[in-house]
Design an enzyme around this catalytic site. Structure first.
Site, PDB file in Angstrom:
ATOM      1  N   ASP A  54       1.814  10.317   3.373  1.00  0.00           N
ATOM      2  CA  ASP A  54       2.497  11.200   4.313  1.00  0.00           C
ATOM      3  C   ASP A  54       1.503  12.210   4.886  1.00  0.00           C
ATOM      4  OD1 ASP A  54       4.534  12.177   5.767  1.00  0.00           O
ATOM      5  OD2 ASP A  54       5.548  13.208   4.114  1.00  0.00           O
ATOM      6  N   LYS A  71      10.869   2.753   2.708  1.00  0.00           N
ATOM      7  CA  LYS A  71      10.890   4.189   2.435  1.00  0.00           C
ATOM      8  C   LYS A  71      11.424   4.491   1.028  1.00  0.00           C
ATOM      9  CE  LYS A  71       9.949   6.732   5.504  1.00  0.00           C
ATOM     10  NZ  LYS A  71      10.093   7.119   6.873  1.00  0.00           N
ATOM     11  N   LYS A  75       2.478   4.478   1.285  1.00  0.00           N
ATOM     12  CA  LYS A  75       2.563   5.053   2.631  1.00  0.00           C
ATOM     13  C   LYS A  75       2.272   6.540   2.498  1.00  0.00           C
ATOM     14  CE  LYS A  75       5.392   4.987   6.798  1.00  0.00           C
ATOM     15  NZ  LYS A  75       5.376   6.394   7.149  1.00  0.00           N
ATOM     16  N   CYS A 113      33.079  22.649  25.963  1.00  0.00           N
ATOM     17  CA  CYS A 113      31.643  22.833  25.759  1.00  0.00           C
ATOM     18  C   CYS A 113      31.363  24.309  25.475  1.00  0.00           C
ATOM     19  CB  CYS A 113      30.899  22.379  27.010  1.00  0.00           C
ATOM     20  SG  CYS A 113      29.169  22.833  26.994  1.00  0.00           S
ATOM     21  N   CYS A 173      29.198  25.810  28.694  1.00  0.00           N
ATOM     22  CA  CYS A 173      29.730  26.026  30.043  1.00  0.00           C
ATOM     23  C   CYS A 173      31.255  26.077  30.090  1.00  0.00           C
ATOM     24  CB  CYS A 173      29.204  24.966  31.004  1.00  0.00           C
ATOM     25  SG  CYS A 173      29.909  23.338  30.722  1.00  0.00           S
ATOM     26  N   GLU A 207       0.865  -1.196   0.000  1.00  0.00           N
ATOM     27  CA  GLU A 207       0.000   0.000   0.000  1.00  0.00           C
ATOM     28  C   GLU A 207       0.890   1.231   0.000  1.00  0.00           C
ATOM     29  OE1 GLU A 207      -1.871  -0.166   3.811  1.00  0.00           O
ATOM     30  OE2 GLU A 207      -3.229  -1.774   3.238  1.00  0.00           O
ATOM     31  N   CYS A 229      25.901  21.562  33.669  1.00  0.00           N
ATOM     32  CA  CYS A 229      25.958  22.416  32.470  1.00  0.00           C
ATOM     33  C   CYS A 229      24.554  22.878  32.115  1.00  0.00           C
ATOM     34  CB  CYS A 229      26.569  21.639  31.307  1.00  0.00           C
ATOM     35  SG  CYS A 229      26.441  22.496  29.731  1.00  0.00           S
ATOM     36  N   TYR A 261      -6.876   2.250   6.014  1.00  0.00           N
ATOM     37  CA  TYR A 261      -5.940   1.157   5.746  1.00  0.00           C
ATOM     38  C   TYR A 261      -5.822   0.113   6.852  1.00  0.00           C
ATOM     39  CZ  TYR A 261      -2.783   4.513   8.042  1.00  0.00           C
ATOM     40  OH  TYR A 261      -2.222   5.417   8.894  1.00  0.00           O
ATOM     41  N   CYS A 317      30.148  17.066  26.663  1.00  0.00           N
ATOM     42  CA  CYS A 317      30.496  17.956  27.772  1.00  0.00           C
ATOM     43  C   CYS A 317      30.537  17.111  29.045  1.00  0.00           C
ATOM     44  CB  CYS A 317      29.428  19.046  27.887  1.00  0.00           C
ATOM     45  SG  CYS A 317      29.493  19.933  29.432  1.00  0.00           S
TER      46      CYS A 317
HETATM   47  S1  IVH Z   1      -0.405   0.770   8.924  1.00  0.00           S
HETATM   48  C1  IVH Z   1      -0.388  -1.428  12.660  1.00  0.00           C
HETATM   49  N1  IVH Z   1      -0.630   1.649   6.484  1.00  0.00           N
HETATM   50  O1  IVH Z   1       2.688   5.465   8.747  1.00  0.00           O
HETATM   51  C2  IVH Z   1      -0.063  -0.687  11.420  1.00  0.00           C
HETATM   52  N2  IVH Z   1       0.301   3.110   8.101  1.00  0.00           N
HETATM   53  O2  IVH Z   1       5.137   4.818  10.192  1.00  0.00           O
HETATM   54  C3  IVH Z   1      -0.097   0.772  11.607  1.00  0.00           C
HETATM   55  N3  IVH Z   1       0.857   5.343   7.257  1.00  0.00           N
HETATM   56  O3  IVH Z   1       1.379   5.881  11.980  1.00  0.00           O
HETATM   57  C4  IVH Z   1       0.004   1.586  10.418  1.00  0.00           C
HETATM   58  N4  IVH Z   1       0.192   5.008   5.181  1.00  0.00           N
HETATM   59  O4  IVH Z   1       0.409   7.308  10.078  1.00  0.00           O
HETATM   60  C5  IVH Z   1      -0.225   1.932   7.721  1.00  0.00           C
HETATM   61  N5  IVH Z   1      -0.943   2.315   4.271  1.00  0.00           N
HETATM   62  C6  IVH Z   1      -0.548   2.593   5.514  1.00  0.00           C
HETATM   63  C7  IVH Z   1      -0.007   3.852   5.865  1.00  0.00           C
HETATM   64  C8  IVH Z   1       0.412   4.074   7.184  1.00  0.00           C
HETATM   65  C9  IVH Z   1       0.708   5.882   6.039  1.00  0.00           C
HETATM   66  C10 IVH Z   1       1.450   6.030   8.427  1.00  0.00           C
HETATM   67  C11 IVH Z   1       0.641   5.979   9.693  1.00  0.00           C
HETATM   68  C12 IVH Z   1       1.512   5.310  10.706  1.00  0.00           C
HETATM   69  C13 IVH Z   1       2.866   5.560  10.132  1.00  0.00           C
HETATM   70  C14 IVH Z   1       3.857   4.523  10.629  1.00  0.00           C
END
Ligand code: IVH
Length: 720
Positions: free
Chosen positions: A137, A333, A135, A438, A441, A133, A468, A245, A462
């Protein structure tokens, strides 16, 4: 005509007794009055009313618009000076909202699949489907439906407790208020991501620029600010969207896989991201990732990676969780975005634990829509062109003020310098000399020897500890922060101000502030920007946190190497603050003995244990801790273990290879059933569980007369 001319006329009004027209008139008058105060204050920097009166009126306005959203008819709350409040009601998540572990390359994908297969003991012919899926943002949110009606909408918060933003969430056009399907479970908690479209973000910023107002940083932060705005009309005007999701609490599940569940989400009226796909092998997964990376810039919302989830819900159940992330999911990522700019200066920042971190001050550069002005240079070796192993990086090129450098940034990560353009280097430039004292301080800053690796640390620290200033202030700020004690109201520069004024020197002082104010020992009201109301709100936030669980308490102390997970492990070992105090006593008499208490805890590394113990060995830390304990109550950590199983309370050791489950699954099962799992056989072991080729442990167990069982007997214990 405005019949309200001064603060008291607003405050004395019985709003609830008014007709709806009168209510409307009242709100418009209140807005106009506040607007006048704002323009007097922001325009000519004068105040017609006291801060306390102003605060009181603002609060009244917040309360009225929150309770009567239908009466909102202006963009007043969007104007200068109106800050979103942090006073939303809290919601406890029955099922915690977890985070995901990250991987950054294809090797991570192989590891993930192999780990899952090993854990589940899958054979080469067993299929493992993985859903991919995008991810998104944005910010995660949870929506609780009861009998098909949207009951509560909340933010993730710290994962255990979020903010109740139901009214704001109801303004999001693709979130159903009611699910009409007859199959919908009585209790249904849908989770997903709230986001702002890129096009809406750019449009909003253009408008802000035209109006001479400050522009927003990126769609994610803007979505977060917009959702958490007290004026729901602002949330509505920002046009947010939602992708579903996953789920939290649910009264019944009529699906065998994650993908089927997403199908039900769609049937119930939720948007599921159209690029969600089932993958049947490694090649499929990599293709899904590459496809998404390719179309990413053409989508109207930001993605920062791809999420992989084991499709079978039965497998997900078996895989369970490891600390705060599911074992059945992973985030892959996308590569970071790059840009080139010039280093204007190198500053040394002193962290909460005394670490000296060099930061490059950059000629501002736009990377993926975000203006970057600073980048970390990590440590002095990095500046010299060496990595933590002492090997050359960037072909050994050092980094100097005036250099042109390449910067990367990805998601939340602090921008980094990855390369230097040697061709553009000024011939007169000089090597950067890293300070040995440092900057705060002046004490000597040193690079420690790590005894277990025999290496010199790359970080210079430090040596003044809590003597400090930067470390005292840093640790106070950490103490009140959200994941620690979570005391609201110390944001911005408040802690710094209170520290500079001498109001707060150590954590315990926070809890005596109210009393000292009453005694006239401190004077908060007279500080600029403070009024009676804001002060009382602060006291209230402090008083709400006079009771804290042991793990949060330990975490809040800000001890090196002790993050939230290690604090949990330590607190599970200690269980109560009384035990923490007796450990303190033990350390004074016999540090070696105290070490033994923790050594048996599988999850705690040596570095963590010795960091914890050396914190407790420092007199200043002990006095801070003891002083703090006068004012707060620390609640025990109860280990969530079953007490009525065949193995609760027993110590087990596993050895050899198991056929029906992996060793890690067996270990987790045993822990869930209340047993303790140790790595080696000793007189304290109750049962040795042997798989195939058990090795030498069996001999030792026989010598000690310990009960030995095989995999079959182990499986029958599980069914008990
Ligand atoms: S699943 C138990 N699915 O990514 C699983 N998260 O780094 C929990 N996020 O806090 C998350 N797209 O805000 C899931 N397709 C997706 C996602 C997703 C974005 C975000 C979400 C989560 C964060 C974790």
């Amino acid at each position: 005509m405005n019949k309200y001319t001064k603060t008291s006329s607003f405050l004395q009004n019985q709003f609830d007794d008014l007709s709806s027209k009168e209510k409307n008139d009242f709100l418009r008058d209140l807005e106009s009055f506040l607007k006048d105060q704002d323009s007097a204050y922001y325009g000519s920097n004068i105040s017609n009313i006291s801060d306390a009166e102003y605060d009181r009126l603002k609060l009244l306005y917040h309360k009225l618009v929150t309770n009567n959203p239908e009466l909102i008819d202006s963009n007043y709350s969007n104007s200068v000076g109106f800050k979103p409040s942090d006073k939303f009601e809290k919601v406890n998540h029955k099922v915690p909202m977890l985070s995901l572990s990250n991987i950054f390359d294809n090797e991570g994908v192989t590891d993930f699949i192999e780990r899952v297969r090993r854990y589940l003991s899958l054979g080469p012919n067993d299929n493992l489907e993985i859903v991919s899926e995008p991810k998104i943002d944005g910010l995660s949110a949870t929506l609780i439906y009861i009998n098909g009606n949207l009951h509560i909408g909340a933010t993730r918060g710290d994962g255990s407790q979020g903010e109740n933003v139901t009214q704001n969430i109801k303004t999001i056009s693709n979130i159903p208020h009611e699910i009409k399907d007859s199959d919908v479970p009585d209790i249904l908690e849908i989770r997903g991501e709230i986001y702002m479209k890129k096009s809406d973000f750019f449009e909003l910023n253009e408008r802000m620029q035209k109006e001479g107002k400050q522009t927003y940083v990126n769609p994610r932060n803007t979505a977060s600010g917009s959702l958490r705005h007290l004026d729901v009309n602002v949330t509505k005007s920002r046009k947010l969207y939602f992708f579903a999701y996953t789920w939290g609490e649910i009264s019944s599940i009529d699906a065998a896989s994650h993908f089927e569940m997403l199908g039900l989400f769609k049937k119930w009226g939720f948007d599921v991201n159209p690029y969600t796909k089932v993958n049947y092998n490694y090649d499929d997964i990599i293709r899904s990732y590459e496809d998404l990376n390719e179309i990413r810039s053409s989508l109207d919302y930001d993605l920062d990676g791809v999420v992989y989830k084991v499709n079978s819900l039965a497998y997900q159940d078996r895989l369970g969780f490891i600390s705060r992330s599911p074992r059945w999911a992973m985030a892959h990522k996308f590569p970071s975005e790059k840009a080139t700019t010039k280093i204007l200066d190198i500053e040394i920042q002193v962290g909460r634990t005394g670490s000296l971190t060099p930061v490059a001050k950059l000629e501002p550069v736009n990377i993926g829509g975000v203006v970057v002005r600073n980048a970390t240079l990590h440590n002095e070796d990095f500046i010299k062109g060496l990595n933590s192993e002492g090997e050359r990086i960037r072909d050994g090129a050092d980094i100097r003020i005036g250099d042109h450098v390449q910067i990367i940034r990805s998601g939340d990560v602090i921008p980094k310098v990855v390369d230097v353009n040697m061709k553009d280097r000024n011939k007169d430039s000089e090597k950067f000399i890293f300070p040995e004292n440092c900057p705060i301080c002046g004490s000597s800053a040193e690079r420690e020897l790590n005894e277990s690796t025999g290496k010199i640390s790359s970080v210079r620290r430090c040596t003044a500890g809590l003597y400090c200033n930067s470390q005292i202030l840093g640790s106070l700020e950490f103490f009140v922060s959200r994941d620690a004690m979570n005391i609201e109201g110390f944001g911005g520069k408040t802690m710094e101000l209170f520290y500079e004024m001498g109001f707060i020197n150590e954590p315990g002082d926070i809890f005596t502030l109210q009393e000292r104010q009453a005694q006239g020992e401190v004077d908060i009201i007279s500080l600029e920007g403070w009024g009676e109301l804001s002060m009382n709100n602060l006291f209230q936030s402090i008083n709400e946190r006079r009771s804290v669980s042991l793990d949060k308490f330990i975490y809040s102390l800000g001890i090196r190497h002790i993050g939230i997970n290690n604090a949990k492990l330590i607190s599970q070992q200690l269980t109560s603050v009384e035990n923490l105090l007796s450990t303190l006593e033990k350390i004074r008499h016999d540090p070696g003995d105290a070490l033994q208490i923790f050594i048996q805890n599988d999850g705690l590394g040596k570095v963590v244990i010795s960091s914890f113990l050396s914190f407790l060995q420092n007199d200043k830390n002990v006095s801070i801790l003891q002083n703090l304990l006068k004012y707060i109550r620390v609640t025990d950590v109860t280990n969530v273990i079953s007490e009525d199983t065949a193995i609760s309370g027993l110590s087990l050791v596993f050895t050899g290879k198991f056929n029906s489950m992996s060793r890690s699954e067996a270990k987790d099962q045993a822990e869930r059933m209340g047993a303790k799992v140790l790595s080696s056989v000793s007189a304290r072991t109750d049962i040795l569980v042997i798989g195939e080729d058990p090795g030498s442990k069996i001999k030792k167990a026989e010598e000690l007369g310990i009960r030995i069982i095989d995999e079959k007997e182990w499986m029958s214990l599980l069914d008990f």
